[in-house]
Structure formats: C-alpha cells, structure tokens
Design an enzyme around this catalytic site. Structure first.
Site, PDB file in Angstrom:
ATOM      1  N   LYS A   1      -2.687   0.242  -3.659  1.00 32.06           N
ATOM      2  CA  LYS A   1      -1.113   0.522  -4.216  1.00 32.06           C
ATOM      3  C   LYS A   1      -0.639  -0.763  -4.384  1.00 32.06           C
ATOM      4  O   LYS A   1      -1.367  -2.052  -4.465  1.00 32.06           O
ATOM      5  CB  LYS A   1      -0.523   1.207  -3.277  1.00 32.06           C
ATOM      6  CG  LYS A   1      -1.220   2.624  -2.908  1.00 32.06           C
ATOM      7  CD  LYS A   1      -1.168   3.652  -3.926  1.00 32.06           C
ATOM      8  CE  LYS A   1      -2.154   4.974  -3.681  1.00 32.06           C
ATOM      9  NZ  LYS A   1      -1.548   5.818  -2.573  1.00 32.06           N
TER      10      LYS A   1
HETATM   11  C1  LIG Z   1      -1.863   6.990  -1.825  1.00 31.42           C
HETATM   12  C2  LIG Z   1      -1.251   8.281  -2.099  1.00 31.42           C
HETATM   13  C3  LIG Z   1      -0.586   9.053  -1.195  1.00 31.42           C
HETATM   14  C4  LIG Z   1      -0.892   8.744   0.543  1.00 31.42           C
HETATM   15  O1  LIG Z   1      -0.656   7.295   0.624  1.00 31.42           O
HETATM   16  P1  LIG Z   1      -1.252   7.047   2.046  1.00 31.42           P
HETATM   17  O2  LIG Z   1      -0.688   5.645   2.299  1.00 31.42           O
HETATM   18  O3  LIG Z   1      -2.813   6.764   1.622  1.00 31.42           O
HETATM   19  O4  LIG Z   1      -1.010   8.065   3.025  1.00 31.42           O
HETATM   20  C5  LIG Z   1       0.178  10.278  -1.502  1.00 31.42           C
HETATM   21  N1  LIG Z   1       0.003  10.574  -2.722  1.00 31.42           N
HETATM   22  C6  LIG Z   1      -0.205  10.051  -3.928  1.00 31.42           C
HETATM   23  C7  LIG Z   1      -0.182  10.513  -5.233  1.00 31.42           C
HETATM   24  C8  LIG Z   1      -1.289   8.908  -3.464  1.00 31.42           C
HETATM   25  O5  LIG Z   1      -1.429   8.272  -4.518  1.00 31.42           O
END
Ligand SMILES: *Cc1c(COP(=O)(O)O)cnc(C)c1O
Length: 401
Positions: A197
C-alpha cells in the site's frame, strides 16, 4: 484464444531479475526511527501512537485518526463504532479484497454485494441504490486502484436513506474527489499500511473521522473495550480501569507507528512518482492490446494499482495466458480481484454466485495489474511497457493466424 505456452516461447525474457507488482520503500531514516523506539521505554501504547495519529489526521485533513493493527482491523473497528450487528446489512462492491466483506461478517452483519461501473470498476451508486432494504445500515464503497468513488452521489444516497457512509480507502491514501481529500469524504474512512500500500508499517491500519465520539469508541474497541490505555493510567498514577464493552487487541505498536511517521513524510513524493509512472503507462498502452481503466473527471488518483483490461473479446484464458507470459518475462503482474461473491465461502454462507454482479464478473476475467510502486526506476517502467508490447503483439499475431 491463445495459450500461455505460445506467448511465452518468444525468445529471451525482458528482465532477468523479476519485478514485483508492488513493494515498500524503506530507507535509513525509517530504520533509525524504528531503532530509536526499540531503545526507548515504550514499545506499545507509547508516544509514537498519538504522534502518528496526529500526523496522519493532519495529512488527510480529518479531525481524528485512530491507529489499528491492519486495514482489516480498521474496517472492523469502523463498523463496530457504528454499532453494526446481526441483522444489519452493509452494501459493499463486488470488486474488492475479501476483507471489505469480512469486516461486516465479523460484526455479525450481512454484506450485500452491489455491482461496479464498467469503466472505473468503482461501486455504481445506482446499483447500490437497488440493494437498499429496510435492514440496510451502511454503504461501504472501495476506492478501487486508488481512485475515489463518486462520493457526492454516494453521500446523497446514504443521506436520503439514513445510512452511514464508510469508505474503504485501503487503495487511496492521498487521493481526492473534487478537491476533497480521501479520509474526509465519508463518516469513517479505513486505511491499510500493508507493504504494497502507499505507506508501510509491516502490518497496520488507520480509521479517520471528524466525530470525536466515534474516535473514542474506536480507541476502546482496539483496546479490549477498556476506557483508558496503559499510558493514560501511568500518567494519572492509577491502576484502575474498567471494561465497558467487548473489544479486541487491535492496537498498533510504537515500533509500527514510528515507521509509519517516517514513511508519511515521504508520501507526497511517492504519490507523485506513482502518478508519473501511470502517465507513462497511459501514453504507451494505446499501442498495445490492453487499455487502462477509466478515470473520473475532477479526481486526484493516487494509483495503488495500475489496472489494464484486455480488449473487447478477450477471454479469461487469454488473460491467464498473458499473465503467465508476462510473469515469464520477469514482470510481476497480478489480478485484483476475483469478485468476492464468487469465492466458495460467500457462496456457502450467503448463497451468492455467478450472475449477481455481471459487470464485476466480466471485468474480472480481463484485468491485469501492472507493477506500480514508487521505487520503480524509469528502466523498470520501460521494461514493463516493452514486455506488454511483446506479449500483446504475439497474442495478436497468433489470434490472426
Ligand atoms: C489491503 C486491503 C484491505 C485490508 O488491509 P490489510 O492491512 O491487509 O488488513 C482491505 N480492503 C482493501 C480494498 C485492501 O486493498
């Protein structure tokens, strides 16, 4: 229809060392920030948590930010703060990561899948409107790939029906819709700091809101439902605390928060780099057999992902062949996502299946995510373009023969 084998037997591969689709950027400042915490008194519930929360809230322009242990925890915490419970329905897009729907189920609620717009793959407000029932409590749109949804339309829909609007902004840190930053566009907004991210803390997440009482509820929820945290009690010289509701341990440690703070300082430059890479892909792709997704006007896209779509008529096996061929070229493409309602768990639990969200289902067979992360060099971007050209040209040649 072409096979991966035909596409991959095209001479020397574009890259020796494989390029991933996403990757964190960590420098010596990040490492020093973490080491400093490791030498300090507070590994968790210490000063770095509030510091990170304040810096993050300031960055997005929200009044409150609450740090939690993942993006999934952020979504769960947001829905808990709204009091989502068994019997409640929450509308989610079919085109997302499973955690969006899971957060609803973790509160005992029911995710109701709505279809997405064909050009952007963002939740279609009209499709969401059709899913509203007397049990609907909230709409949970996802800023797919890093582009904000049509929040004006979603807000008026939510307001007209007395529903809460909660944004899954795990893809869209730094993005904006008509000049308003993601993090301020919904009542509650969830972010993720997973390494692919925009900023990385290892695992981590954040919820932003302008409502202090929701922030207070979320701070209890992440800390076992306790009304104070360890540091507040230390400051007051008391041992006494009360559990006032059921909560979790969803805290984000000072080690993670120090890393997040250090990463946040570099975020604006990284977003610019992501956008520059996107512009280069945008310019090069029309000469290939794939096209980028549509971009809404008057939005600032922060490009967590760069998603391309095979030309009309492309099938799932064409896509899978391209996926394998690009991987063989050393290009770490990926697929985001298989529609959530088609996974076995939701079919069994919720009775979902093919045909419920036809736009998302058709799109899912033709999409590929190209590498997109700020550490990519210009040479890396050129390699991706060269590999896509090579593979699509081979595809066209074989299809024509
Ligand atoms: C990455 C992601 C999540 C979850 O995030 P984590 O930190 O991996 O728990 C939720 N929704 C979307 C759309 C994501 O891309």
């Amino acid at each position: 229809m072409t096979s991966a084998k035909e596409l991959t037997a095209q001479g020397e591969s574009v890259r020796g060392a494989p390029l991933p689709y996403g990757r964190q950027s960590i420098d010596d400042d990040d490492i020093a920030a973490v080491v400093e915490v490791l030498r300090s008194d507070w590994l968790t519930t210490g000063p770095k948590v509030a510091e990170f929360e304040h810096a993050f809230a300031a960055f997005v322009g929200a009044r409150e930010a609450v740090a939690v242990s993942s993006g999934t925890a952020a979504l769960h915490t947001a829905l808990a703060a709204l009091g989502i419970r068994p019997g409640d329905e929450v509308i989610v897009p079919a085109m997302t990561f499973a955690a969006t729907a899971n957060a609803v189920l973790l509160q005992g609620g029911t995710p109701v899948f709505a279809d997405v717009a064909p050009d952007t793959l963002l939740l279609d407000p009209d499709a969401a409107a059709k899913k509203i029932t007397p049990r609907t409590r909230a709409i949970l749109p996802v800023d797919y790939a890093g582009q904000p949804c049509d929040y004006a339309a979603l807000r008026s829909l939510a307001d007209a029906h007395g529903l809460a609007l909660v944004a899954d902004a795990c893809h869209s840190l730094g993005a904006a819709d008509r000049g308003r930053k993601v993090g301020t566009l919904a009542r509650l907004t969830a972010f993720s700091f997973h390494p692919v991210k925009h900023i990385a803390t290892g695992e981590g997440g954040m919820v932003t809101t302008d409502e202090p009482q929701l922030a207070a509820a979320m701070r209890r929820f992440r800390n076992h439902g306790i009304d104070t945290d360890h540091r507040q009690r230390a400051a007051r010289g008391t041992w006494y605390y009360e559990v006032v509701e059921l909560g979790y341990n969803y805290r984000l440690s000072d080690i993670h928060c120090a890393l997040g703070l250090s990463q946040l300082r570099k975020l604006p430059g990284w977003i610019e780099r992501r956008r520059a890479i996107a512009r280069r892909y945008d310019a090069a792709l029309p000469q290939t057999g794939c096209a980028p997704l549509g971009v809404r006007s008057d939005t600032f896209h922060s490009y967590h992902l760069y998603v391309v779509r095979l030309a009309e008529g492309g099938t799932r096996s064409d896509r899978d062949a391209m996926f394998a061929a690009l991987r063989a070229e050393g290009i770490g493409v990926n697929v985001h996502y298989s529609p959530v309602h088609l996974h076995p768990f939701y079919r069994q639990r919720l009775g979902t299946g093919p045909g419920m969200c036809p736009v998302a289902e058709a799109a899912a067979d033709r999409i590929l995510s190209l590498p997109m992360f700020p550490g990519m060099s210009d040479q890396d971007v050129s390699d991706v373009v060269r590999a896509v050209r090579k593979v699509t040209a081979a595809h066209l040649r074989i299809a024509a023969s």
